[in-house]
Design an enzyme around this catalytic site. Structure first.
Site, PDB file in Angstrom:
ATOM      1  N   LYS A 139       0.090   4.216  -0.172  1.00  0.00           N
ATOM      2  CA  LYS A 139      -0.582   5.386   0.438  1.00  0.00           C
ATOM      3  C   LYS A 139      -0.426   6.612  -0.476  1.00  0.00           C
ATOM      4  O   LYS A 139      -0.369   6.467  -1.685  1.00  0.00           O
ATOM      5  CB  LYS A 139      -0.024   5.643   1.834  1.00  0.00           C
ATOM      6  CG  LYS A 139      -0.056   4.404   2.710  1.00  0.00           C
ATOM      7  CD  LYS A 139       0.066   4.697   4.168  1.00  0.00           C
ATOM      8  CE  LYS A 139       0.143   3.396   4.930  1.00  0.00           C
ATOM      9  NZ  LYS A 139      -0.005   3.555   6.356  1.00  0.00           N
ATOM     10  N   GLU A 146      -7.055   4.395   7.848  1.00  0.00           N
ATOM     11  CA  GLU A 146      -6.873   5.828   7.542  1.00  0.00           C
ATOM     12  C   GLU A 146      -8.103   6.378   6.821  1.00  0.00           C
ATOM     13  O   GLU A 146      -8.485   7.523   7.017  1.00  0.00           O
ATOM     14  CB  GLU A 146      -5.590   6.023   6.723  1.00  0.00           C
ATOM     15  CG  GLU A 146      -4.350   5.782   7.583  1.00  0.00           C
ATOM     16  CD  GLU A 146      -3.124   5.297   6.833  1.00  0.00           C
ATOM     17  OE1 GLU A 146      -3.089   5.400   5.602  1.00  0.00           O
ATOM     18  OE2 GLU A 146      -2.199   4.795   7.510  1.00  0.00           O
ATOM     19  N   GLY A 186       2.297   1.838  10.789  1.00  0.00           N
ATOM     20  CA  GLY A 186       3.219   2.966  10.668  1.00  0.00           C
ATOM     21  C   GLY A 186       3.943   3.316  11.960  1.00  0.00           C
ATOM     22  O   GLY A 186       4.562   4.374  12.058  1.00  0.00           O
ATOM     23  N   ASN A 199       0.872  -1.184   0.000  1.00  0.00           N
ATOM     24  CA  ASN A 199       0.000   0.000   0.000  1.00  0.00           C
ATOM     25  C   ASN A 199       0.904   1.227   0.000  1.00  0.00           C
ATOM     26  O   ASN A 199       1.518   1.544   1.010  1.00  0.00           O
ATOM     27  CB  ASN A 199      -0.886  -0.043   1.262  1.00  0.00           C
ATOM     28  CG  ASN A 199      -1.696   1.227   1.434  1.00  0.00           C
ATOM     29  OD1 ASN A 199      -1.822   2.035   0.504  1.00  0.00           O
ATOM     30  ND2 ASN A 199      -2.247   1.411   2.630  1.00  0.00           N
ATOM     31  N   GLU A 227      -5.474  -5.422  10.410  1.00  0.00           N
ATOM     32  CA  GLU A 227      -4.451  -4.417  10.656  1.00  0.00           C
ATOM     33  C   GLU A 227      -4.722  -3.703  11.981  1.00  0.00           C
ATOM     34  O   GLU A 227      -5.518  -2.742  12.018  1.00  0.00           O
ATOM     35  CB  GLU A 227      -4.462  -3.371   9.547  1.00  0.00           C
ATOM     36  CG  GLU A 227      -4.176  -3.931   8.172  1.00  0.00           C
ATOM     37  CD  GLU A 227      -3.567  -2.874   7.270  1.00  0.00           C
ATOM     38  OE1 GLU A 227      -2.432  -3.076   6.828  1.00  0.00           O
ATOM     39  OE2 GLU A 227      -4.207  -1.833   7.038  1.00  0.00           O
ATOM     40  N   HIS A 279      -9.546   0.793   4.829  1.00  0.00           N
ATOM     41  CA  HIS A 279      -8.288   1.016   5.544  1.00  0.00           C
ATOM     42  C   HIS A 279      -8.552   1.956   6.719  1.00  0.00           C
ATOM     43  O   HIS A 279      -9.380   2.866   6.612  1.00  0.00           O
ATOM     44  CB  HIS A 279      -7.246   1.619   4.592  1.00  0.00           C
ATOM     45  CG  HIS A 279      -5.864   1.610   5.169  1.00  0.00           C
ATOM     46  ND1 HIS A 279      -5.456   2.544   6.109  1.00  0.00           N
ATOM     47  CD2 HIS A 279      -4.810   0.786   4.977  1.00  0.00           C
ATOM     48  CE1 HIS A 279      -4.201   2.287   6.451  1.00  0.00           C
ATOM     49  NE2 HIS A 279      -3.780   1.220   5.781  1.00  0.00           N
ATOM     50  N   SER A 334       3.309  -2.576  10.281  1.00  0.00           N
ATOM     51  CA  SER A 334       4.761  -2.553  10.460  1.00  0.00           C
ATOM     52  C   SER A 334       5.440  -3.869  10.063  1.00  0.00           C
ATOM     53  O   SER A 334       6.399  -4.311  10.719  1.00  0.00           O
ATOM     54  CB  SER A 334       5.119  -2.170  11.900  1.00  0.00           C
ATOM     55  OG  SER A 334       4.665  -0.850  12.178  1.00  0.00           O
TER      56      SER A 334
HETATM   57  C1  PEP Z   1      -0.746  -0.092   5.906  1.00  0.00           C
HETATM   58  O1  PEP Z   1      -0.659   0.987   5.357  1.00  0.00           O
HETATM   59  O2  PEP Z   1      -1.726  -0.784   5.673  1.00  0.00           O
HETATM   60  C2  PEP Z   1       0.323  -0.527   6.798  1.00  0.00           C
HETATM   61  C3  PEP Z   1       0.209  -1.683   7.379  1.00  0.00           C
HETATM   62  O3  PEP Z   1       1.397   0.330   6.960  1.00  0.00           O
HETATM   63  P1  PEP Z   1       2.812  -0.031   7.658  1.00  0.00           P
HETATM   64  O4  PEP Z   1       3.298  -1.311   7.035  1.00  0.00           O
HETATM   65  O5  PEP Z   1       3.690   1.145   7.340  1.00  0.00           O
HETATM   66  O6  PEP Z   1       2.551  -0.188   9.124  1.00  0.00           O
END
Ligand code: PEP
Length: 258
Positions: free
Chosen positions: A12, A104, A180, A10, A174, A102, A220
């Site tokens: 973003k 976000e 992040g 992703n 997630e 997601h 992460s």
């Molecule tokens: C994500 O954007 O779905 C995500 C898991 O980000 P990160 O791997 O940076 O934690």
């Protein structure tokens, strides 16, 4: 039944068109020595404005080793919805998958469970596949409501979707506190939650759909964590944010999932 793992990146709100093409070309070069049959499904999700050029770079390469996802879509086909992009339109740009729900999008753009359900239905009706995200906040985890929160997200997202369509879909667990932050969820705990999600899918859509659906972990994920995560019984891959923005680290994650 063996489920084909998926490693999805992703991106973003990162990368202009030229940078997106550079990144996907570098990724395809990293994957070049690997037989396609050995690879997990590899998916990248650039911003809307880069979808078409990334699709073209993939088609020009002709290796067929990477699939394309959009990071969002709207459920109406067309009309007076300023600023939105429909499922049909992302399909026209050449995507295979669409990420929906997601955290976000839920947090900053007011995406609700009901909207996510409508998006999932529109995506499946257009012969694309949804990657449906779910996850708890730190407060919810500390309050002991992780499982009930995720169960309600999954039940709402899958409401009214046929068992066959559920089987083809992808879910990404997630935990929001792991996105992040560099704090990866303990892999046994991630596996426990994912097995719980699979049980919810079983009660909604039956055993065959629960056995077939791919459920990813996200939060992460790094080259150093992926092997342990992939060794768990119910984790079928990863949704990767930060570590997908560099071809070498993302390719290491892909290799760790083989
Ligand atoms: C994500 O954007 O779905 C995500 C898991 O980000 P990160 O791997 O940076 O934690």
């Amino acid at each position: 039944m063996a489920r084909k793992p998926i490693i999805a990146g992703n991106w973003k709100m990162h990368k202009f068109q030229a940078e997106s093409v550079e990144l996907v070309n570098a990724l395809m070069a990293e994957l070049k020595p690997i037989e396609k049959t050995e690879l997990p499904e590899v998916v990248v999700a650039p911003v809307f404005t880069s979808l078409h050029v990334v699709r073209k770079a993939m088609d020009d390469c002709g290796c067929g080793k990477v699939k394309l996802a959009a990071q969002n879509c709207y459920y109406e086909a067309q009309g007076a919805y300023t600023g939105e992009v429909s499922t049909e339109m992302v399909k026209d740009a050449g995507v295979d998958y669409v990420i929906i729900g997601h955290s976000e999008r839920r947090q900053y753009f007011g995406e609700t469970d009901e909207m996510i359900n409508k998006k999932a239905k529109a995506i499946l009706a257009n012969d694309l596949l949804p990657i449906i995200c779910c996850g708890e906040t730190l407060e919810q985890r500390e309050a002991g409501v992780t499982d009930s929160h995720i169960e309600s997200q999954i039940r709402a997202a899958l409401d009214g979707i046929s068992a066959d369509d559920v089987a083809k879909s992808v879910i990404a667990y997630e935990p929001i506190w792991a996105i992040g932050t560099g704090k990866t969820c303990d892999s046994d705990e991630a596996n426990r939650v994912i097995a719980m999600i699979r049980n919810v899918v079983k009660s909604v859509a039956g055993e065959a759909a629960a056995d077939a659906i791919r459920i990813l972990y996200g939060g992460s994920v790094k080259p150093e964590t992926i092997e342990e995560q992939m060794a768990k019984s119910d984790i079928d891959g990863a949704l990767v944010g930060g570590a997908s923005l560099k071809a070498d680290s993302f390719a290491k994650i892909v290799r760790g999932a083989m």
